[in-house]
Design an enzyme around this catalytic site. Structure first.
Site, short mmCIF file in Angstrom:
data_model
loop_
_atom_site.label_atom_id
_atom_site.label_comp_id
_atom_site.label_asym_id
_atom_site.label_seq_id
_atom_site.Cartn_x
_atom_site.Cartn_y
_atom_site.Cartn_z
N SER A 141 60.29 39.54 37.96
CA SER A 141 61.44 38.97 37.25
C SER A 141 61.08 38.71 35.80
O SER A 141 59.92 38.40 35.49
CB SER A 141 61.83 37.66 37.92
OG SER A 141 62.74 36.94 37.13
N LYS B 128 56.40 34.61 41.41
CA LYS B 128 56.39 35.98 40.86
C LYS B 128 55.11 36.22 40.05
O LYS B 128 54.47 37.28 40.16
CB LYS B 128 57.63 36.21 39.98
CG LYS B 128 58.95 36.13 40.73
CD LYS B 128 59.09 37.19 41.82
CE LYS B 128 60.42 37.12 42.53
NZ LYS B 128 60.49 37.98 43.71
N TYR C 210 59.79 29.06 41.61
CA TYR C 210 60.19 30.44 41.89
C TYR C 210 59.45 31.40 40.94
O TYR C 210 58.87 32.41 41.36
CB TYR C 210 61.71 30.60 41.72
CG TYR C 210 62.16 32.03 41.62
CD1 TYR C 210 62.21 32.84 42.74
CD2 TYR C 210 62.49 32.58 40.38
CE1 TYR C 210 62.60 34.17 42.64
CE2 TYR C 210 62.88 33.91 40.28
CZ TYR C 210 62.93 34.71 41.41
OH TYR C 210 63.30 36.01 41.29
#
Ligand code: NAD
Ligand code: WQD
Length: 334
Positions: A124, A153, A149
């Site tokens: 992302s 990643k 989050y």
């Protein structure tokens, strides 16, 4: 090619399965339906004219994933399965770390056991964190995520780099998506979050359809041309096509490469809502509210590496993104 797609019934995964099947690839989906519906499997089949093999399986369940590798000679994996809501990840970080890291580790162990060496990973733009200037380019440092989050990643990207250093035969493409919106032009697949949406376009279409009363546009006092935040919105079908290019690259090269998938163009919140109204003819009841915590003023992609390495660039217009997002809602209500 035989491709295992984890999270294949989700928003981006389902569009990618269609592109793979239409390209003649065999598709095996592993999804626990945490954030997707079983009917998506039939919809993928009806659009592409070929059915994927579907396993209702949790990617953190080693026995279930091992079974898939035992039953199929998998050439490559696209790993979409993850929890993805930034705000929620700040409230329940442990569940995000458990699901996103455990699924990646379990999958990678099963790949290793089965001798499968090619993976395309859903990363992302959030990995660029708060300190890099735009446009974001792949060489920039990525070790300061702003939420759990985002950290998952960053961490999985690092795990994939470490594996490729240890195993010269391993190949990973880390795709850093910007802001995917839009839907399949058939109206059968799209972004359908449960509950009140966090992301802009799902919120816009629910206001447009009368399911929600009004859109709050978060902030008009940013240092941007019109004061609202700027993002790089790209059509989910363009994004799905990028995965086929990345797969092709992965099976023909070794090592780990991070690649941005974005258009390279920034669009403000106000511009996107205006574009939605202009291309659909539907009004969006809206107000300007205060800034949302954690939002960065502007984000867009450097696109040179995607073009050079993968031969990919986004093709669809903002009008198509808006029209298809709306068409998905209209078709879903028929
Ligand atoms: P999505 O929630 O629609 O799809 C993810 C799918 O994974 C869902 O179908 C869900 O049921 C499944 N899943 C989650 N955990 C699982 C597990 N442990 N085992 C099996 N299945 C599991 O999300 P999406 O928008 O399609 O995103 C796909 C990937 O792209 C995610 O990794 C996400 O972090 C990443 N990403 C998304 C965006 C975005 O804006 N949508 C942007 C950047 C990156
Ligand atoms: C876009 C713009 C909001 C809702 C997130 C993740 C990112 C990636 C993509 C996964 C912002 C504004 C929004 C609303 C608004 N996901 N907005 N009113 O925050 O750019 O990116 O999704 O990897 O990691 O952070 O996307 O769609 O939430 O917001 O004004 O009701 O729309 O402030 O400027 P974001 P978004």
């Amino acid at each position: 090619m035989k491709v295992l797609v984890t999270g294949g019934t989700g928003y981006i995964g389902s569009h990618t399965c269609v592109e793979l099947l239409q390209n003649g690839d065999e598709v095996i989906i592993a999804d626990n339906l945490y954030n997707s519906k079983p009917e998506v499997v039939e919809r993928i089949a009806s659009i592409s004219g070929k059915a994927p093999v579907f396993y209702e399986a949790d990617v953190t369940d080693k026995a279930a994933i091992r079974k898939i590798f035992a039953e199929h000679q998998i050439d490559a994996v696209i790993h979409f399965a993850a929890y993805k809501a930034v705000g929620e990840s700040c409230k329940i970080p442990l569940r995000y770390y458990r699901n996103n890291l455990d699924s990646a580790l379990t999958l990678l162990e099963c790949m290793q056991e089965a001798g499968c060496k090619n993976i395309v990973f859903s990363s992302s733009a959030t990995v660029y964190g708060p300190n890099n200037p735009v446009p974001y380019v792949e060489e920039m440092p990525t070790y300061v995520a702003t939420n759990p989050y985002g950290w998952t990643k960053v961490m999985i990207e690092q795990i994939l780099r470490d594996i490729s250093t240890a195993d010269p035969e391993f190949s990973a493409v880390l795709l850093r998506y910007f802001n995917p919106i839009g839907a399949h032009e058939s109206g059968l697949l799209g972004d359908d979050p449960s509950g009140i949406p966090n992301n802009l376009m799902p919120y816009v279409v629910r206001v447009a359809s009368g399911q929600l009363e009004k859109l709050t546009m978060y902030g008009d006092d940013y240092d941007t041309p019109d004061g609202s935040c700027v993002r790089d919105y790209l059509h989910v079908v363009d994004l799905a096509k990028g995965h086929l290019k990345a797969l092709d690259y992965a099976v023909n090269h070794k090592g780990a490469e991070a690649v941005n998938l974005g258009t390279g163009n920034g669009l403000s919140v106000f511009e996107l809502v205006d574009a939605f109204e202009a291309s659909t003819g539907v009004k969006v009841n809206r107000v300007v509210g205060p800034r949302r915590d954690g939002d960065l003023p502007q984000i867009w992609a450097g696109t040179e590496k995607a073009e050079k390495l993968l031969g990919w660039h986004a093709e669809k217009t903002v009008e198509e993104m808006c029209r298809d997002s709306w068409n998905f809602v209209v078709k879903s209500r028929e």
